[in-house]
Design a protein around this motif. Structure first.
Motif, PDB file in Angstrom:
ATOM      1  N   ALA A  38       1.064  -1.168  -0.017  1.00 35.09           N
ATOM      2  CA  ALA A  38       0.181   0.049  -0.134  1.00 35.09           C
ATOM      3  C   ALA A  38       0.750   1.322  -0.082  1.00 35.09           C
ATOM      4  O   ALA A  38       0.461   2.344  -0.670  1.00 35.09           O
ATOM      5  CB  ALA A  38      -0.922  -0.013   1.199  1.00 35.09           C
ATOM      6  N   MET A  39       1.920   1.194   0.814  1.00 31.27           N
ATOM      7  CA  MET A  39       2.929   2.323   0.684  1.00 31.27           C
ATOM      8  C   MET A  39       3.641   2.661  -0.530  1.00 31.27           C
ATOM      9  O   MET A  39       3.875   3.833  -0.946  1.00 31.27           O
ATOM     10  CB  MET A  39       4.005   2.245   2.035  1.00 31.27           C
ATOM     11  CG  MET A  39       4.469   3.415   2.285  1.00 31.27           C
ATOM     12  SD  MET A  39       3.430   4.837   2.860  1.00 31.27           S
ATOM     13  CE  MET A  39       2.875   4.249   4.484  1.00 31.27           C
ATOM     14  N   TYR A  40       3.832   1.755  -1.293  1.00 31.15           N
ATOM     15  CA  TYR A  40       4.522   1.701  -2.759  1.00 31.15           C
ATOM     16  C   TYR A  40       3.383   2.463  -3.675  1.00 31.15           C
ATOM     17  O   TYR A  40       3.669   3.338  -4.354  1.00 31.15           O
ATOM     18  CB  TYR A  40       4.829   0.538  -3.369  1.00 31.15           C
ATOM     19  CG  TYR A  40       5.311   0.607  -4.577  1.00 31.15           C
ATOM     20  CD1 TYR A  40       6.694   1.167  -4.855  1.00 31.15           C
ATOM     21  CD2 TYR A  40       4.718   0.495  -5.897  1.00 31.15           C
ATOM     22  CE1 TYR A  40       7.259   1.317  -6.132  1.00 31.15           C
ATOM     23  CE2 TYR A  40       5.133   0.842  -7.076  1.00 31.15           C
ATOM     24  CZ  TYR A  40       6.353   1.174  -7.238  1.00 31.15           C
ATOM     25  OH  TYR A  40       6.908   1.226  -8.523  1.00 31.15           O
ATOM     26  N   ARG A  41       1.968   2.049  -3.333  1.00 31.99           N
ATOM     27  CA  ARG A  41       0.934   2.782  -4.060  1.00 31.99           C
ATOM     28  C   ARG A  41       0.888   4.300  -3.782  1.00 31.99           C
ATOM     29  O   ARG A  41       0.664   5.054  -4.714  1.00 31.99           O
ATOM     30  CB  ARG A  41      -0.391   2.113  -3.950  1.00 31.99           C
ATOM     31  CG  ARG A  41      -0.561   0.887  -4.532  1.00 31.99           C
ATOM     32  CD  ARG A  41      -0.354   0.825  -6.092  1.00 31.99           C
ATOM     33  NE  ARG A  41       0.107  -0.474  -6.319  1.00 31.99           N
ATOM     34  CZ  ARG A  41       0.970  -0.833  -7.170  1.00 31.99           C
ATOM     35  NH1 ARG A  41       1.513   0.102  -8.042  1.00 31.99           N
ATOM     36  NH2 ARG A  41       1.228  -2.193  -7.459  1.00 31.99           N
ATOM     37  N   GLN A  42       1.150   4.420  -2.494  1.00 33.69           N
ATOM     38  CA  GLN A  42       0.918   5.903  -2.011  1.00 33.69           C
ATOM     39  C   GLN A  42       2.054   6.694  -2.721  1.00 33.69           C
ATOM     40  O   GLN A  42       1.838   7.963  -2.989  1.00 33.69           O
ATOM     41  CB  GLN A  42       1.213   5.987  -0.549  1.00 33.69           C
ATOM     42  CG  GLN A  42       0.000   5.414   0.369  1.00 33.69           C
ATOM     43  CD  GLN A  42      -1.258   6.442   0.401  1.00 33.69           C
ATOM     44  OE1 GLN A  42      -1.365   7.355  -0.149  1.00 33.69           O
ATOM     45  NE2 GLN A  42      -1.958   6.028   1.380  1.00 33.69           N
ATOM     46  N   VAL A  43       3.231   6.112  -2.787  1.00 33.23           N
ATOM     47  CA  VAL A  43       4.547   6.899  -3.442  1.00 33.23           C
ATOM     48  C   VAL A  43       3.989   7.047  -5.027  1.00 33.23           C
ATOM     49  O   VAL A  43       4.114   8.293  -5.353  1.00 33.23           O
ATOM     50  CB  VAL A  43       5.790   6.131  -3.325  1.00 33.23           C
ATOM     51  CG1 VAL A  43       6.852   6.794  -4.168  1.00 33.23           C
ATOM     52  CG2 VAL A  43       6.149   6.096  -1.803  1.00 33.23           C
ATOM     53  N   GLU A  44       3.514   6.065  -5.675  1.00 35.32           N
ATOM     54  CA  GLU A  44       3.038   6.116  -7.085  1.00 35.32           C
ATOM     55  C   GLU A  44       2.168   7.332  -7.054  1.00 35.32           C
ATOM     56  O   GLU A  44       2.139   8.325  -7.964  1.00 35.32           O
ATOM     57  CB  GLU A  44       2.436   4.790  -7.473  1.00 35.32           C
ATOM     58  CG  GLU A  44       3.532   3.868  -8.133  1.00 35.32           C
ATOM     59  CD  GLU A  44       2.992   3.086  -8.982  1.00 35.32           C
ATOM     60  OE1 GLU A  44       3.744   2.160  -9.784  1.00 35.32           O
ATOM     61  OE2 GLU A  44       1.709   2.714  -9.163  1.00 35.32           O
ATOM     62  N   PHE A  45       1.163   7.289  -6.205  1.00 38.28           N
ATOM     63  CA  PHE A  45       0.056   8.433  -6.307  1.00 38.28           C
ATOM     64  C   PHE A  45       0.291   9.710  -6.075  1.00 38.28           C
ATOM     65  O   PHE A  45      -0.054  10.642  -6.677  1.00 38.28           O
ATOM     66  CB  PHE A  45      -1.165   8.117  -5.180  1.00 38.28           C
ATOM     67  CG  PHE A  45      -2.136   7.026  -5.427  1.00 38.28           C
ATOM     68  CD1 PHE A  45      -1.923   6.151  -6.608  1.00 38.28           C
ATOM     69  CD2 PHE A  45      -3.179   6.510  -4.721  1.00 38.28           C
ATOM     70  CE1 PHE A  45      -2.548   4.929  -6.955  1.00 38.28           C
ATOM     71  CE2 PHE A  45      -3.805   5.444  -4.847  1.00 38.28           C
ATOM     72  CZ  PHE A  45      -3.575   4.733  -6.068  1.00 38.28           C
TER      73      PHE A  45
END
Ligand code: HEM
Length: 296
Positions: free
Chosen positions: A144-151
């Motif tokens: 989920a944190m990687y997706r936060q970075v992507e977002f």
């Protein structure tokens, strides 16, 4: 990162320089060895909690490095997102100059993150196979944190929130994808700074991935023409380029690690592995900062 108040933090009592000098004199130059309770370091770093989190699934001696490197990367994702939020907020407030410091920190953290791949270079397919089945359907794809970075970087695929349904991460990602990304805020700043940006871009649905736009590329071409010391937008452009470049390194190093340890096998997360990752890497971070270079 939010500051979390807890009973433990109360144990970390602030000291003054005079108190430190006085204690050092009392200790005759040696570190303090006696504490009434938990050592202040642990109250702050929570190392004793951190060291309870390495729960391997096998007795294989190599699995520990796979797990710890994954945890290190998770912490870096969190830190990088934290810096990108600081940068975004400065840009939103029309302050490109103070945005440079968190962007510099983000680029340096990305270097630290990328260095972590080095410690997995020992792993052959045979080494990985010894514990791979035990990972079940677990995959970094579900970070989920990687997706936060992507977002935050502007890479936004709403479908990738679905795996988190029923968890706090789902609500956090759903909220994050509706907020403007760092790139959205940069584009809005360019428009406010007098650049001729397509107005539809500024008002667009932020939960969808940004499509490269020629008016944004043109603005960067114009900005880069002036290489004087007062051109903060140009410096912002370079700081953002550095972040995009180092993030690209992470994706490339991940791909190489995957090829090295499992070739073209299917992934534990259900994808066809390398082929899916290559498609995912096709999405460019801050795309106009790259395309604009052709016309500079
Ligand atoms: C060498 C060991 C590794 C292998 C073989 C591997 C393999 C894969 C594969 C095949 C995928 C595609 C999804 C799937 O079907 O599973 C993937 C995605 C991903 N992995 Fe890894 N991985 C490795 C290490 C790591 C580590 C240490 C991290 C750090 C947390 C990580 C984070 C990710 C992320 C964030 C994605 C999603 C990428 C995207 O959306 O573009 N991986 N991995």
């Amino acid at each position: 990162m939010e500051r979390v108040e807890s009973v433990d933090t109360a144990v970390v009592r602030p000291t003054t320089a005079a108190q430190r000098d006085e204690r050092s004199a009392r200790n005759q130059g040696r570190p303090t060895l006696e504490f009434g309770q938990r050592v202040p370091y642990d109250s702050y770093v929570h190392a004793s909690t951190l060291h309870t989190l390495q729960r391997t699934l096998s007795g294989d001696p190599g699995e520990m490095s796979f797990l710890v490197v994954s945890q290190i990367m998770e912490l870096y994702f969190k830190l990088i997102r934290h810096e990108l939020i600081q940068a975004r907020d400065h840009v939103r407030a029309d302050q490109p100059w103070p945005a440079l410091a968190p962007l510099r920190r983000a680029a340096l953290h990305l270097e630290g993150l990328n260095a972590a791949w080095q410690t997995l270079r020992w792993m052959t397919p045979g080494d990985f196979n010894r514990f791979r089945d035990l990972l079940g359907e677990g995959s970094g794809f579900q970070s989920a944190m990687y997706r936060q970075v992507e977002f935050m970087l502007g890479l936004r695929n709403p479908a990738l929130i679905r795996p988190f349904r029923g968890s706090a991460a789902f609500d956090e990602l759903t909220a994050a994808i509706q907020e403007p990304s760092l790139w959205d805020e940069v584009i809005a700043l360019l428009a406010r700074s007098g650049h001729d940006i397509d107005p539809e871009l500024v008002g667009r649905d932020k939960s969808q991935e940004h499509e490269p736009d020629p008016t944004v590329a043109e603005a960067w071409v114009h900005i880069y023409r002036n290489d004087g010391p007062d051109n903060h937008l140009r410096m912002l452009g370079e700081a953002l380029t550095e972040v995009a470049d180092r993030f690209g390194d992470w994706r490339y190093l991940h791909l190489k690690a995957v090829q090295r340890t499992m070739g073209a096998k299917t992934g534990t997360g259900g994808s066809n592995g390398v082929a899916w990752l290559q498609r995912s890497m096709g999405r460019t971070v801050f795309p106009e900062l790259w395309t604009a270079r052709t016309d500079m």
